[in-house]
Design a protein around this motif. Sequence first.
Motif, PDB file in Angstrom:
ATOM      1  N   PHE A  61     -58.840 -23.291  26.053  1.00  4.57           N
ATOM      2  CA  PHE A  61     -58.963 -22.330  24.961  1.00  4.57           C
ATOM      3  C   PHE A  61     -60.026 -22.826  23.996  1.00  4.57           C
ATOM      4  N   ARG A  62     -60.373 -21.958  23.051  1.00  2.00           N
ATOM      5  CA  ARG A  62     -61.378 -22.300  22.040  1.00  2.00           C
ATOM      6  C   ARG A  62     -60.700 -22.478  20.690  1.00  2.00           C
ATOM      7  N   VAL A  63     -61.372 -23.270  19.805  1.00  3.08           N
ATOM      8  CA  VAL A  63     -60.838 -23.526  18.467  1.00  3.08           C
ATOM      9  C   VAL A  63     -61.888 -23.199  17.417  1.00  3.08           C
ATOM     10  N   GLN A  64     -61.462 -22.476  16.406  1.00  2.00           N
ATOM     11  CA  GLN A  64     -62.252 -22.273  15.186  1.00  2.00           C
ATOM     12  C   GLN A  64     -61.543 -23.073  14.089  1.00  2.00           C
ATOM     13  N   LEU A  65     -62.218 -24.097  13.554  1.00  2.31           N
ATOM     14  CA  LEU A  65     -61.605 -25.010  12.581  1.00  2.31           C
ATOM     15  C   LEU A  65     -62.020 -24.631  11.165  1.00  2.31           C
ATOM     16  N   LYS A  66     -61.039 -24.530  10.268  1.00  2.00           N
ATOM     17  CA  LYS A  66     -61.294 -24.248   8.864  1.00  2.00           C
ATOM     18  C   LYS A  66     -60.547 -25.281   8.021  1.00  2.00           C
ATOM     19  N   GLY A  67     -61.219 -25.812   7.016  1.00  4.06           N
ATOM     20  CA  GLY A  67     -60.572 -26.714   6.078  1.00  4.06           C
ATOM     21  C   GLY A  67     -60.697 -26.176   4.666  1.00  4.06           C
ATOM     22  N   THR A  68     -59.714 -26.449   3.841  1.00  8.19           N
ATOM     23  CA  THR A  68     -59.760 -25.960   2.460  1.00  8.19           C
ATOM     24  C   THR A  68     -59.017 -26.931   1.539  1.00  8.19           C
ATOM     25  N   GLU A  69     -59.627 -27.155   0.351  1.00 10.28           N
ATOM     26  CA  GLU A  69     -58.971 -27.980  -0.669  1.00 10.28           C
ATOM     27  C   GLU A  69     -58.284 -27.115  -1.718  1.00 10.28           C
ATOM     28  N   SER A  70     -58.462 -25.803  -1.608  1.00 14.00           N
ATOM     29  CA  SER A  70     -57.799 -24.866  -2.540  1.00 14.00           C
ATOM     30  C   SER A  70     -57.267 -23.680  -1.750  1.00 14.00           C
ATOM     31  N   PRO A  71     -56.249 -23.917  -0.959  1.00  7.33           N
ATOM     32  CA  PRO A  71     -55.720 -22.854  -0.084  1.00  7.33           C
ATOM     33  C   PRO A  71     -55.038 -21.736  -0.884  1.00  7.33           C
ATOM     34  N   THR A  72     -55.001 -20.539  -0.253  1.00  7.19           N
ATOM     35  CA  THR A  72     -54.305 -19.387  -0.831  1.00  7.19           C
ATOM     36  C   THR A  72     -53.004 -19.199  -0.082  1.00  7.19           C
ATOM     37  N   LEU A  73     -51.910 -19.490  -0.764  1.00  7.48           N
ATOM     38  CA  LEU A  73     -50.594 -19.405  -0.142  1.00  7.48           C
ATOM     39  C   LEU A  73     -49.870 -18.162  -0.658  1.00  7.48           C
ATOM     40  N   SER A  74     -49.152 -17.477   0.225  1.00  5.86           N
ATOM     41  CA  SER A  74     -48.431 -16.268  -0.178  1.00  5.86           C
ATOM     42  C   SER A  74     -47.359 -16.594  -1.201  1.00  5.86           C
ATOM     43  N   THR A  75     -46.921 -15.573  -1.944  1.00  9.16           N
ATOM     44  CA  THR A  75     -45.896 -15.764  -2.973  1.00  9.16           C
ATOM     45  C   THR A  75     -44.632 -16.358  -2.383  1.00  9.16           C
ATOM     46  N   ALA A  76     -44.275 -15.926  -1.199  1.00  9.97           N
ATOM     47  CA  ALA A  76     -43.068 -16.442  -0.545  1.00  9.97           C
ATOM     48  C   ALA A  76     -43.296 -17.796   0.094  1.00  9.97           C
ATOM     49  N   GLY A  77     -44.564 -18.209   0.123  1.00 10.84           N
ATOM     50  CA  GLY A  77     -44.881 -19.503   0.702  1.00 10.84           C
ATOM     51  C   GLY A  77     -44.773 -19.555   2.205  1.00 10.84           C
TER      52      GLY A  77
END
Length: 721
Positions: A61-77
């Motif tokens: 399979f293939r991978v698309q890698l994303k990194g973030t130091e300020s993620p957006t998390l849903s209200t319910a987490g």
Amino acid sequence: MAANQILPQESQAQRIGQRADKCFGANRPDAWRVHSLEGTDDAGLDFQVQIVDDSRYSAVFRVQLKGTESPTLSTAGDFYSISLERSTLNYYAKVTEPILLVLCDLSDKLAATKNCPCFFVWIHDELKRHRAAGKDTSGSDSLVVRVPVANKLDETLDLLPTLESKIRLHKTAAALDAMVEERLPSAAPDERITLLENLATGLSRYDSTLLTVVAAPITSPWPEAPKGTFAGKLTEVDRLLQTGFANKARPILDTLRPELEQATTHEQAEYWFCIGRVVAWSGDNASAARHYDQACSLTSNLPRYVTAWAETQLSLLYDPDGGNDLAVIKSRLTSDEPDVKTALARILAAEGDSASAIGVLASLDRALALPTLGIIASMQGRHDDTIALCDEGLARADLPHRHQQLLYLLRARAKFAISMPEDVRNAGDYFIAAWSGPAKLDGPLLRSAWNDIVHTVALMREAGWPSNVEFIADIWGATALMLGRADEAFAFAKEAATTRPHIESVQRTLELLAVNIEDYDSALAANECQPKSAEQEFRKIGILHQAKSHIKCLEAVEAGVDRLSQEHQLYPVSVALGVLSADRLLLSDRAEVLAKRLQAQPEWEDHYAVLKFFRAAGTNVLGREAALQVLLDDFRRLKGPKAVALQLFYVLDASDAKQAADCIEVAECIRKFQQLGLDGEFSWRKRMSRCKTGARCYPWPTVQFLNMTMLAASTPFGRSR
């Protein structure tokens, strides 16, 4: 800053990318063999991963890698949100291999990068979610992808079962393509792909039950909805309607009504279509058209539904006198489906634009176009062309039953029309003639028409007496009478009339046949089913008299004597029947009132002459010869009127030497306006033997009143379809 201090700088994106690589490498399972795609042409993809299971390379399979130091998390987490370019997602949609989006949450600055968590989601699952929500067609430049918190990537993660399922789906698609290639070897690859795409779209419109049935072991040549399901009940309704049991179909539809909102769109459309067919059986075409329209609205004018709507609208809007503008119907017949095109051709022909109609049919396979070409020829009165087109169609071995039925019907009508003399053919909607047929009748061609009528009736009976039975009924009854086939036609005519009580021509045919075989109860019942009119009342008077319901006959005559049209050919006959019924009841005063009315009009002198004969012969059997002589004198004095000639035909005795010459004189007169027998032969010997053996000679009412029938002179499809 000194020049030698100016050096390349690392961007924030590069720094985060390096951290993401380290985080991904620290958390991925040991069984993954990761190959970087950096520097390759695989835009938007970072790695190719192969999974080794038990020392064997088992999946990729293939991978698309994303990194973030300020993620957006849903209200319910419960999920992260990350925005991706639409162009990138469009590219992913074209990639057949599975793509795993991995998101590294690098927001914890106190944690070592290798200890930061990673989460994943399959890109194609997210694309499916967007399609279901309709967002795949929106105009935005980006779409938000959700990465579930529950999907944590660590060393224990086993994606092999998921990948094996995706591999199976891929193999299934390849197997479907191979099946289509085997079944349709002439189809090009692009055509096979289009068919499979349409198959997916089509199946999505049906209830899930269909998928279950198709996937189950084969138990019948075609998939059948399980009994008891919504679709199964609709299938049963369709079967009942195809065999003429509309009365049994309606209760089933009533049980489905409470479940309608939960049904699929296609099931709802089929429900309204079936409701339309049920009400059409009772002659309510306006309601049928409304229900067909509901089915069309639910399915964007599916051919099956829109053609039914168009045909019904045509029956409602068509004016036989011309000036038809049927644009509202044509505007919906835009599909290239053959059934829609043939319906459009019929609409154009009904408007009088036969050239355009034939042009539409030219694009179709000849076999599909032939029935409608036959209809157009019939509408135009091109009887020889109609026969030729029907012969061509009926010679085809693969002709569907519904086309076979129509072509036999058209050919029967064409042969019937040609067998009639020109004056009868051009007489208008109907022509009153004797049961033996008009003069100069082509007997052999009429018998050939009868053979086609028999075929048509058999096919219509098999189909449960469809509405087209109205287009065979008139010539069915007339031909049966002229060929002496009333006995064999009666049972099927009664069955058709019972099934289709609202079709006037069918009831008219049953009435004629019933009178001929002296089943007056059936004749009266059929008469009552017809629209009220002067002619219908006149015929009812005749039936009542023959049934010896003299008080009802007399009352009917007296009730209509001032109300009904005196210009109608049957008016003087009806008045005379009232006189005879009054005589049977010994109501001389009432009889004389009616007799004087008949005597007062010079144009009714022939009818009055016959009435005088029957009244004289009825009151004094010994005076019959004198009464017959008076009738012969009236016949000659009035120059051989039809009414008197027909009666003399039945009362003269060909074995009597004195009356033999009179027989010849009357026969020559009758030959001027009608046939004398089935083959044009005048067999006095048969009539003589019948009288000698005591067989009943027909009285005046039967000869003069019931020995008349309407012979259709116009083609059926020019009137109402």
